[in-house]
Design an enzyme around this catalytic site. Structure first.
Site, PDB file in Angstrom:
ATOM      1  N   HIS A 134       0.841  -1.211   0.000  1.00 48.26           N
ATOM      2  CA  HIS A 134       0.000   0.000   0.000  1.00 48.26           C
ATOM      3  C   HIS A 134       0.874   1.258   0.000  1.00 48.26           C
ATOM      4  O   HIS A 134       0.587   2.223  -0.711  1.00 48.26           O
ATOM      5  CB  HIS A 134      -0.889   0.047   1.261  1.00 48.26           C
ATOM      6  CG  HIS A 134      -1.947  -1.008   1.344  1.00 48.26           C
ATOM      7  ND1 HIS A 134      -2.090  -1.832   2.433  1.00 48.26           N
ATOM      8  CD2 HIS A 134      -2.936  -1.355   0.478  1.00 48.26           C
ATOM      9  CE1 HIS A 134      -3.130  -2.628   2.247  1.00 48.26           C
ATOM     10  NE2 HIS A 134      -3.648  -2.373   1.062  1.00 48.26           N
ATOM     11  N   LYS A 189     -15.308  -8.376   4.657  1.00 47.29           N
ATOM     12  CA  LYS A 189     -14.126  -8.696   5.465  1.00 47.29           C
ATOM     13  C   LYS A 189     -14.420  -8.495   6.943  1.00 47.29           C
ATOM     14  O   LYS A 189     -15.277  -7.698   7.308  1.00 47.29           O
ATOM     15  CB  LYS A 189     -12.954  -7.786   5.046  1.00 47.29           C
ATOM     16  CG  LYS A 189     -12.482  -8.066   3.633  1.00 47.29           C
ATOM     17  CD  LYS A 189     -11.367  -7.131   3.202  1.00 47.29           C
ATOM     18  CE  LYS A 189     -10.896  -7.455   1.794  1.00 47.29           C
ATOM     19  NZ  LYS A 189      -9.958  -6.441   1.266  1.00 47.29           N
ATOM     20  N   ARG A 246      -2.065  -5.684  -8.461  1.00 43.85           N
ATOM     21  CA  ARG A 246      -0.842  -6.469  -8.259  1.00 43.85           C
ATOM     22  C   ARG A 246      -0.677  -7.543  -9.313  1.00 43.85           C
ATOM     23  O   ARG A 246       0.413  -7.808  -9.782  1.00 43.85           O
ATOM     24  CB  ARG A 246      -0.866  -7.144  -6.881  1.00 43.85           C
ATOM     25  CG  ARG A 246      -0.685  -6.202  -5.714  1.00 43.85           C
ATOM     26  CD  ARG A 246      -1.154  -6.854  -4.448  1.00 43.85           C
ATOM     27  NE  ARG A 246      -2.573  -7.235  -4.582  1.00 43.85           N
ATOM     28  CZ  ARG A 246      -3.326  -7.657  -3.603  1.00 43.85           C
ATOM     29  NH1 ARG A 246      -2.812  -7.812  -2.408  1.00 43.85           N
ATOM     30  NH2 ARG A 246      -4.588  -7.950  -3.787  1.00 43.85           N
ATOM     31  N   SER A 285      -3.095  -7.669   2.998  1.00 50.18           N
ATOM     32  CA  SER A 285      -3.316  -7.523   4.444  1.00 50.18           C
ATOM     33  C   SER A 285      -3.726  -8.844   5.086  1.00 50.18           C
ATOM     34  O   SER A 285      -3.333  -9.142   6.224  1.00 50.18           O
ATOM     35  CB  SER A 285      -4.404  -6.480   4.707  1.00 50.18           C
ATOM     36  OG  SER A 285      -4.055  -5.255   4.150  1.00 50.18           O
TER      37      SER A 285
END
Ligand code: PNS
Length: 161
Positions: free
Chosen positions: A17, A41, A90, A128
């Site tokens: 990030h 999440k 990514r 994360s």
């Protein structure tokens, strides 16, 4: 002034990030990191905790601010007068979700542009969720997150045990 929003869950913020944030600071005059809750999440840190942590690890950027938000991202972008939304891309595996989100946001609000930035390839594997999992099982996450985040992760995990 070119103001961009970098939205996300950031639970917790990683070096990947931070790589995106650094790239955004060179392209835009002001970068607002918008921290929110993703209903899909289950966060470890509260939004307020994440805002504090991110503020800590981004204070050296003069054109970065951080705050929490709730509701639709496009409404938040409009409130701030941002010209674009930044998302990190990514790998191909990110593409479908990001593509869908960008198109939905553009459908809801025609004026908003999503800009995809690629982090350095050394962060391709990093997210994360993986960092939390490694930390929860006592692994070393010092290569993945700044020292402040590592310390906060250890503290939070210890509190939960
Ligand atoms: O870091 P994440 O969890 O991949 O970020 C996803 C996030 C928070 C950017 C996304 O869930 C979002 O925009 N939430 C705000 C609510 C919203 O606008 N949802 C519609 C997006 S298509």
């Amino acid at each position: 002034m070119r103001h961009v929003i970098y939205p996300g869950t950031f639970d917790p913020i990683t070096n990947g990030h931070l790589d995106i944030i650094e790239r955004a600071t060179t392209l835009f005059d002001l970068v607002t990191i918008g921290v929110t809750t993703n209903p899909a999440k289950n966060p470890l840190f509260s939004v307020a905790e994440r805002v504090t942590i991110i503020g800590d690890v981004t204070h050296h950027f003069s054109n970065v601010r951080v705050e929490g938000f709730s509701g639709l991202l496009v409404d938040y972008a409009q409130r701030l007068g941002a010209c674009a939304i930044i998302r990190g891309l990514r790998a191909i595996s990110d593409f479908e979700y990001e593509f869908q989100m960008a198109l939905v946001n553009r459908k809801i609000s025609d004026g908003i542009v999503t800009v995809f930035l690629m982090p350095h390839e050394k962060y391709t594997y990093l997210n994360s969720t993986i960092v939390k999992e490694v930390a929860m099982f006592g692994g070393d996450v010092s290569r993945f997150v700044p020292p402040t985040v590592e310390a906060q992760l250890k503290k939070k995990i210890a509190e939960r045990q």
